[in-house]
Design a protein around this motif. Structure first.
Motif, short mmCIF file in Angstrom:
data_model
loop_
_atom_site.label_atom_id
_atom_site.label_comp_id
_atom_site.label_asym_id
_atom_site.label_seq_id
_atom_site.Cartn_x
_atom_site.Cartn_y
_atom_site.Cartn_z
N GLY A 222 0.80 -1.03 -0.21
CA GLY A 222 -0.57 0.25 0.03
C GLY A 222 0.83 1.10 -0.30
N ALA A 223 0.92 2.10 0.04
CA ALA A 223 0.89 3.76 -0.05
C ALA A 223 2.69 3.78 1.58
N ILE A 224 2.36 3.21 2.48
CA ILE A 224 3.72 3.07 3.75
C ILE A 224 4.48 2.41 2.99
N GLY A 225 3.68 1.17 2.43
CA GLY A 225 4.69 0.14 1.82
C GLY A 225 5.48 0.07 0.47
N LEU B 22 0.85 6.82 -6.81
CA LEU B 22 0.47 5.64 -5.75
C LEU B 22 -1.55 6.78 -5.67
N ILE B 23 -1.33 7.65 -6.54
CA ILE B 23 -2.92 7.83 -6.28
C ILE B 23 -3.44 7.87 -7.34
N ASP B 24 -4.05 6.64 -7.74
CA ASP B 24 -5.01 6.22 -8.06
C ASP B 24 -6.78 5.80 -7.14
N ILE C 73 -4.81 2.51 -4.03
CA ILE C 73 -3.56 2.43 -3.09
C ILE C 73 -3.90 3.28 -2.25
N LYS C 74 -4.29 4.61 -3.44
CA LYS C 74 -4.86 6.08 -2.39
C LYS C 74 -5.11 6.67 -3.39
#
Length: 350
Positions: free
Chosen positions: A167-170, A318-320, A344-345
Motif C-alpha cells: 500500500g502507500a506505506i509499503g 500511488l494516487i489512483d 493504493i490511495k
C-alpha cells in the motif's frame, strides 16, 4: 458548500455546511486536492473498534456497540472523512504572519471545499514549493510511517530488505530502503499492479504470497542468508510467519501494521527460534520514539516533507483513481471500504 461525512457505518455522503470567519490565529484554505486515509480511518468509518473483531469475540462485542462508534467517540452524520488537503489560502486572521493570501499549502484536513486551520505556530501547515506535486503532498502522512518503519528496521547500505504489503506505506518504504543503499529490496503483495509499481520505484524483485513460499524465495535470492530487515505493513498473520522464515539470523522485523487478531493455527514455529529474529513495533506518532531526543515526530515530519517536495520520493503512481468531489461518496465506499485492493490511495479533485 459541501463536505464528505460518514452518514452511518459504511455509508458516505456529501452534506452542506456553512463557512465561518477565521479567528485571529487561523487561515482558511480553499481546497483543490484531497485524499482519505486507507487505514485507521476506515476502521472508524465501519463503526468498528480497532480492538474488537466480531469474528473472534462476539460476547465481548455485546458490551462495545460497534455501530455507534463508541470506542472512538464517533457521531455518524457528523464524522468527517479525509486525511490530507492541498489548496490556496484565501483568508487569514490578524495574528497570522507566516502565511499570506494566495499561498498554496498542504495540511491535515477533511474532504470539504474549505478547511480552516490554526496558522500560528502550526508546523503541520506546510507551504507548497512552486511546481511541487500535490500527489506527493497528500502522501505526507504515509511517508512518516514508512520512514519510521525503515528507521526501526535499521536499514543500512548493502542490506537485504523485504517490504511486506505494498500500500502507500509499503511503496514509500521500498523507495526509502533502496535509496538508503540496500543492495536487494524485495516487495511482497498479492496484487500484481502494486508489485509492478514497486518494481518501477526501487524493488529488485516482488512476490505474491498466494501460492508462493515467500520465506523460501527470500532465502534463495539472498544466497540462503535471508533478509537483514523485513518491514511488515500488512498486519496479516501468514505474512509474519513468512517473515520469520525469510529473516536472516538476528535480523529485524519492523512491524508497522496495526495487526488484527491472528487466526487459529498461527505458528511462530521453528524459524522464530532458530532465526532469533528481533520484532520491533514501529509507529512514527509514538513519543518518545526509540531515537528520542535526536528524533521526534516533528523531525520525522520535516524530513518527510523535504523528501516529498524535492522529488527524492515519487508518489505519482500511488494516487489512483482521482475523482471529483461530486463522485467522492460513492468512490470512498468502493475504493476505500468495499474494494480497497483497487486503490493504493484515492485522490479527490475539487
Amino acid at each position: 458548500m459541501k463536505k464528505l461525512v460518514a452518514l452511518e457505518p459504511r455509508v458516505a455522503g456529501l452534506v452542506e455546511y456553512e463557512d465561518r470567519a477565521v479567528a485571529r490565529d487561523e487561515a482558511k484554505i480553499k481546497v483543490v486536492f484531497a485524499s482519505p486515509k486507507h487505514g485507521t480511518e476506515v476502521v472508524d468509518f465501519r463503526g468498528v473498534s480497532p480492538f474488537i473483531d466480531e469474528e473472534f469475540n462476539e460476547e465481548w462485542n455485546m458490551f462495545m456497540p460497534r455501530a455507534e462508534g463508541a470506542a472512538r467517540g464517533i457521531v455518524f452524520g457528523e464524522f468527517q472523512l479525509g486525511n490530507m488537503v492541498v489548496g490556496e489560502i484565501v483568508e487569514i486572521g490578524a495574528d497570522v504572519t507566516e502565511y499570506a493570501i494566495g499561498d498554496m499549502v498542504c495540511t491535515y484536513g477533511p474532504i470539504m471545499e474549505t478547511v480552516i486551520v490554526k496558522a500560528v505556530g502550526n508546523y503541520k501547515l506546510r507551504k507548497m514549493p512552486e511546481g511541487a506535486s500535490w500527489k506527493n503532498a497528500v502522501c505526507y502522512d504515509p511517508a512518516q510511517f514508512a520512514m519510521s518503519g525503515v528507521r526501526e528496521a535499521h536499514v543500512r547500505a548493502g542490506d537485504y530488505v523485504v517490504v511486506v504489503g505494498l500500500g502507500a506505506i509499503g511503496q514509500i518504504a521500498i523507495q526509502l530502503a533502496k535509496k538508503a543503499g540496500a543492495s536487494i529490496v524485495i516487495g511482497v503483495d498479492p496484487l500484481e499492479h502494486r508489485r509492478e509499481i514497486a518494481l518501477r520505484h526501487g524493488a529488485d524483485a516482488c512476490f505474491s504470497p498466494i501460492g508462493t513460499d515467500v520465506g523460501y524465495e527470500v532465502k534463495k535470492l539472498t544466497g540462503k542468508l535471508g533478509a537483514d530487515s523485513i518491514i511488515e505493513t500488512s498486519g496479516n498473520g501468514q505474512a509474519l510467519e513468512a517473515a520469520l522464515r525469510g529473516i536472516a539470523y538476528g535480523g529485524i522485523i519492523s512491524y508497522v501494521a496495526f495487526a488484527k487478531p491472528f487466526p487459529e493455527g498461527f505458528n511462530l514455529g521453528r524459524e522464530a527460534h532458530f532465526n532469533n529474529a528481533k520484532i520491533v513495533f514501529a509507529r512514527a506518532s509514538s513519543e518518545p520514539n526509540p531515537d528520542y531526543p535526536r528524533w521526534n515526530r516533528k523531525r520525522i515530519e520535516e524530513t518527510c516533507w523535504e523528501l516529498l517536495m524535492n522529488g527524492y520520493l515519487d508518489c505519482e503512481d500511488l494516487i489512483d483513481p482521482i475523482v471529483n468531489l461530486s463522485e467522492s461518496a460513492d468512490a470512498y465506499m468502493k475504493y476505500v471500504d468495499q474494494q480497497p485492493d483497487l486503490s493504493i490511495k484515492m485522490g479527490i479533485e475539487l
